[in-house]
Motif scaffolding. Sequence first.
Motif, short mmCIF file in Angstrom:
data_model
loop_
_atom_site.label_atom_id
_atom_site.label_comp_id
_atom_site.label_asym_id
_atom_site.label_seq_id
_atom_site.Cartn_x
_atom_site.Cartn_y
_atom_site.Cartn_z
N GLU A 1 0.92 -1.41 -0.20
CA GLU A 1 -0.03 -0.49 0.10
C GLU A 1 1.16 1.48 -0.43
OE1 GLU A 1 -2.90 -0.55 3.48
OE2 GLU A 1 -1.03 0.20 4.95
N ARG A 2 1.98 1.35 0.46
CA ARG A 2 3.16 2.33 0.23
C ARG A 2 4.02 1.99 -1.35
NH1 ARG A 2 4.59 4.14 5.44
NH2 ARG A 2 2.74 2.95 6.44
N SER A 3 3.66 1.93 -2.23
CA SER A 3 4.77 1.18 -2.57
C SER A 3 5.21 2.47 -4.04
CB SER A 3 4.02 0.28 -3.93
OG SER A 3 4.89 0.45 -5.08
N PRO A 4 6.59 2.46 -3.83
CA PRO A 4 7.21 4.19 -4.04
C PRO A 4 6.77 4.87 -5.66
CG PRO A 4 8.14 2.88 -3.68
CD PRO A 4 7.77 1.75 -3.04
N ASP A 5 5.74 4.28 -6.23
CA ASP A 5 5.03 4.62 -7.61
C ASP A 5 4.65 5.27 -8.08
OD1 ASP A 5 3.92 1.99 -8.09
OD2 ASP A 5 4.78 1.39 -6.78
N GLU B 1 2.31 4.46 -9.81
CA GLU B 1 0.82 3.76 -9.75
C GLU B 1 0.29 3.78 -8.53
OE1 GLU B 1 -0.83 -0.85 -10.81
OE2 GLU B 1 0.84 -0.15 -11.40
N THR B 2 1.28 4.03 -6.97
CA THR B 2 0.11 3.35 -6.30
C THR B 2 0.43 5.25 -5.58
OG1 THR B 2 1.41 1.55 -5.85
CG2 THR B 2 0.90 2.68 -4.65
N LEU B 3 0.96 5.75 -5.41
CA LEU B 3 1.23 7.10 -4.53
C LEU B 3 1.45 8.42 -5.82
CD1 LEU B 3 3.81 6.19 -1.58
CD2 LEU B 3 0.98 6.11 -2.35
N ASP B 4 0.81 9.07 -6.11
CA ASP B 4 0.63 10.53 -6.22
C ASP B 4 2.21 11.31 -6.25
OD1 ASP B 4 -1.06 12.33 -8.25
OD2 ASP B 4 0.24 13.40 -6.58
N PRO B 5 3.40 11.35 -7.34
CA PRO B 5 3.85 11.66 -7.25
C PRO B 5 4.21 13.51 -7.02
CG PRO B 5 3.86 10.26 -9.51
CD PRO B 5 2.57 10.78 -8.89
N ARG B 6 2.98 13.89 -7.17
CA ARG B 6 3.71 15.36 -6.45
C ARG B 6 3.02 16.20 -4.94
NH1 ARG B 6 3.25 20.76 -7.77
NH2 ARG B 6 1.63 22.03 -7.08
N THR B 7 2.17 15.08 -4.57
CA THR B 7 1.23 14.75 -3.09
C THR B 7 2.15 14.08 -2.56
OG1 THR B 7 -0.43 13.83 -3.46
CG2 THR B 7 -0.81 16.04 -3.74
N GLY B 8 2.52 12.89 -2.55
CA GLY B 8 2.16 11.42 -2.13
C GLY B 8 1.35 11.21 -1.50
#
Length: 376
Positions: free
Chosen positions: A34-38, A40-47
């Motif tokens: 659920e916290r995969s740093p990509d 597809e999973t996390l918005d690059p701008r807001t996290g």
Amino acid sequence: MDVFVEIIPGNHARQLRVVEGNRETRFHALWLRERSPDAETLDPRTGQRLIEAATLPLDLALTDAGCDGETVDLTFSDGHRARFTLRDLHPEPPAGAVHEHWDASLAIMPSADFSQALERDDALSEMLEALERYGFVKVGGVPLTRDGMMPLVERLGPLRRTNWGGIADVKSIADAFDLTMTQRGLEPHTDNPYRDPIPGYIWLHCLSNADSGGDSTLTDGFMAAERLRKDDPDAFDCLTRTSTRFRYVDDDAHLESEGPLIELDARGKVIRVRYNNRTERIPPLPPEQLERYYAARRAFFALITAPELTLTPKLAPGEMLIMDNYRLLHGRTAFQLSQGVRHLRQGYVDRDTTASRRLTLRRQAGAPLHSLQESA
């Protein structure tokens, strides 16, 4: 440093073991997914998370894991692939400054200059870090006008409005409806525990003071609570488990809330004290429970009024106290006026805007949010 990773057998492949030198940590597959740093999973701008974590399969497993010494590559049973840095696997702790507990031996009061804090970000940052560390700060050079504090308030966020308005007068008046507006002394207390949410920070600005008496009293509620935990564990336990009520009623307001006198977080750390003799109304609990509560309350009161835990500064015109209303107990000595009037102005600022400004200034200065660790 050598790094080793493996999928732990016997747990349906739902746990990852990571060994970094002498440190070993285990991670759940769902926590990792659920916290995969990509993107597809996390918005690059807001996290912020883009997937709905609650819909991930509860039997999600790891099918492959590898490490090159700096990054960890994972494959999940839903087909997703993720690459974590070692830092990704160890989130920063809560961004708090050191809480330095104090008593009457505090040699130098935390202080700030109004103009400097208003004009310079570094001075404002120092003021807010001191406020977080000690629970209060004394500000000098505040303009001697009714709303003199407001330019500095606006550097943090909006003023908290209550039934008293924005900034309220604190002075002796005839036929006062609140004891604050009399010349009597006030016992140590936190403000407005009958509100939800309770105001976070008190801003108390002196325009004129009494010629006799009227000294402020300040007690570190966290220090008092820890003393109680050490000296009388049963009383401490009672005050953390017994929820009492607080009530304020006048012609235009009816305010009620409840909570324990000493509030803990999930780790057992003191995060808030409530104490307001004027508005506390303990419910009609069973007599045996009330006897335990009354004895515990008396023990806590003895600590918060103890001279060895109490500072007694007197505000001069143009000085202001900013106080953490979740931590600091404040009061005043009785006063008499031979001439003039004792006139202070008081307002509230919420905790979220204050903390946000402090952490934003820290980040802009290039300091990591975890640079200062919590301590007792």
